[in-house]
Scaffold this active site. Structure first.
Site, PDB file in Angstrom:
ATOM      1  N   GLY A 247      59.516  46.309  43.528  1.00 42.52           N
ATOM      2  CA  GLY A 247      59.536  47.289  44.599  1.00 42.52           C
ATOM      3  C   GLY A 247      58.148  47.614  45.102  1.00 42.52           C
ATOM      4  O   GLY A 247      57.143  47.228  44.501  1.00 42.52           O
TER       5      GLY A 247
ATOM      6  N   TRP B   1      46.367  54.607  35.884  1.00 41.98           N
ATOM      7  CA  TRP B   1      45.080  54.062  35.431  1.00 41.98           C
ATOM      8  C   TRP B   1      44.092  53.898  36.585  1.00 41.98           C
ATOM      9  O   TRP B   1      42.990  53.386  36.395  1.00 41.98           O
ATOM     10  CB  TRP B   1      45.283  52.734  34.685  1.00 41.98           C
ATOM     11  CG  TRP B   1      45.732  51.603  35.554  1.00 41.98           C
ATOM     12  CD1 TRP B   1      44.945  50.616  36.089  1.00 41.98           C
ATOM     13  CD2 TRP B   1      47.060  51.328  36.000  1.00 41.98           C
ATOM     14  NE1 TRP B   1      45.710  49.764  36.846  1.00 41.98           N
ATOM     15  CE2 TRP B   1      47.006  50.171  36.805  1.00 41.98           C
ATOM     16  CE3 TRP B   1      48.292  51.947  35.804  1.00 41.98           C
ATOM     17  CZ2 TRP B   1      48.149  49.626  37.402  1.00 41.98           C
ATOM     18  CZ3 TRP B   1      49.412  51.401  36.405  1.00 41.98           C
ATOM     19  CH2 TRP B   1      49.340  50.262  37.183  1.00 41.98           C
TER      20      TRP B   1
ATOM     21  N   GLU C 280      58.228  54.248  42.745  1.00 44.98           N
ATOM     22  CA  GLU C 280      57.882  53.976  44.142  1.00 44.98           C
ATOM     23  C   GLU C 280      57.981  55.226  45.015  1.00 44.98           C
ATOM     24  O   GLU C 280      57.178  55.406  45.934  1.00 44.98           O
ATOM     25  CB  GLU C 280      58.770  52.859  44.692  1.00 44.98           C
ATOM     26  CG  GLU C 280      58.642  51.530  43.975  1.00 44.98           C
ATOM     27  CD  GLU C 280      57.226  50.980  43.926  1.00 44.98           C
ATOM     28  OE1 GLU C 280      56.369  51.424  44.720  1.00 44.98           O
ATOM     29  OE2 GLU C 280      56.963  50.120  43.067  1.00 44.98           O
TER      30      GLU C 280
END
Length: 324
Positions: free
Chosen positions: A203, A268, A257
């Site tokens: 996605g 991160w 998403e």
């Protein structure tokens, strides 16, 4: 809203998602949002920088903080290959309902569900989702929140969608044909497209843009591509997972998403130690995490692998932080 989401420069795993992906022989790519954003920036060099957007966002949040619940109407555009309901990519409404429940469990941190957690910074986002009840013309939708699209009647090419030149995902057909020809007004709906996607992509989403910043161009990309794209087999919930698509079949690809759609970055920071996701209470990490490595440490602290904005397996995820 506007910006992109392709995903990862990392080839996340050598697990294959389902028979479709097995046939294509591509490793799973958890998210394609960052790559999509980079492509959009290349096409629209006048776009504001990420830092500029985050500064605007911080000021906006400081002014508009409240405890009011925001509800977002959702339409799922199910792109199918002339299939009957419940077969192939024309998935049953059962999985749409399950996915909506999973989004609400996760974003609202609903007690007693897989979206709950006891993390000290775990938070209810005060954002929830509902299936759209009417279409853009104001007509009641027979299947709330669902727009089934036969790609044959649209004259679209056969799935899977996207190409893989040199092993890199190219989303041009999705962005230039499928989205603009099927999107409902993005001021009124959150558009989510479900389809068979090529190249192992699970996605991607499009980041939002700010507004009213002086000195910035007004053309930050086309509104007619705003929304989220998901492979159909990722849609479901921890209670009603999509059959045969583990470990990415419990609805957390959508949670991830939609997080991007609402401006969350990867936890991160898409870099090594020191990169930022612009959130103060998510700890630095050296890279994405896969599986469910809950004892993983990097950058001097324990990685927050259960965070929805990492790349962990669906069953591992259950955390948005207060900062996010």
């Amino acid at each position: 809203m506007k910006i992109l989401l392709h995903l990862s420069p990392f080839l996340l795993s050598f697990l294959f998602l389902n028979q479709s992906l097995l046939a294509q022989d591509y490793p799973v790519v958890r998210c394609h949002t960052v790559e999509a954003e980079q492509a959009r920036r290349a096409q629209n060099p006048e776009m504001e920088t990420i830092d500029q957007f985050e500064k605007w966002m911080n000021k906006t949040m400081d002014v508009n903080r409240s405890s009011v619940i925001t509800t977002i109407p959702v339409v799922f555009h199910i792109i199918h290959n002339n299939s009957s309901v419940g077969s192939g990519t024309n998935i049953s409404s059962t999985y749409i309902s399950a996915q909506l429940s999973q989004l609400n469990n996760d974003f609202r941190k609903i007690s007693g569900t897989s979206g709950d957690n006891n993390n000290s910074v775990g938070a209810d986002s005060e954002i929830e989702f509902c299936l759209a009840a009417v279409d853009p013309s104001g007509n009641a939708i027979s299947e709330p929140g669902i727009n089934r699209i036969n790609r044959v009647s649209k004259g679209w090419t056969a799935p899977p969608y996207g190409t893989c030149p040199g092993g890199q995902f190219n989303d041009a057909y999705i962005e230039n044909t499928i989205k603009p020809q099927s999107q409902w007004n993005p001021n009124d709906y959150m558009n989510i497209w479900l389809m068979d996607i090529n190249c192992g992509i699970l996605g991607y989403a499009q980041f939002p843009n700010s507004s009213g910043l002086s000195g910035l161009g007004s053309s930050n990309g086309n509104a007619n591509t705003d929304g989220v794209v998901l492979i159909y087999s990722s849609v479901g919930s921890t209670v009603t997972p999509y059959p045969g698509a583990a470990p990415y079949n419990k609805g957390r690809t959508a949670t991830h998403e939609v997080g991007h759609f609402l401006n969350l970055r990867h936890i991160w920071g898409d870099g090594a130690c020191g990169a930022t996701d612009y959130v103060s209470d998510t700890l630095s990490a050296e890279a994405a995490n896969t599986g469910c490595s809950t004892n993983k440490s990097s950058c001097g602290s324990r990685d927050m692998v259960q965070n929805y904005m990492d790349y962990s397996d669906d069953a591992c995820m259950n955390l948005f932080t207060s900062g996010q």
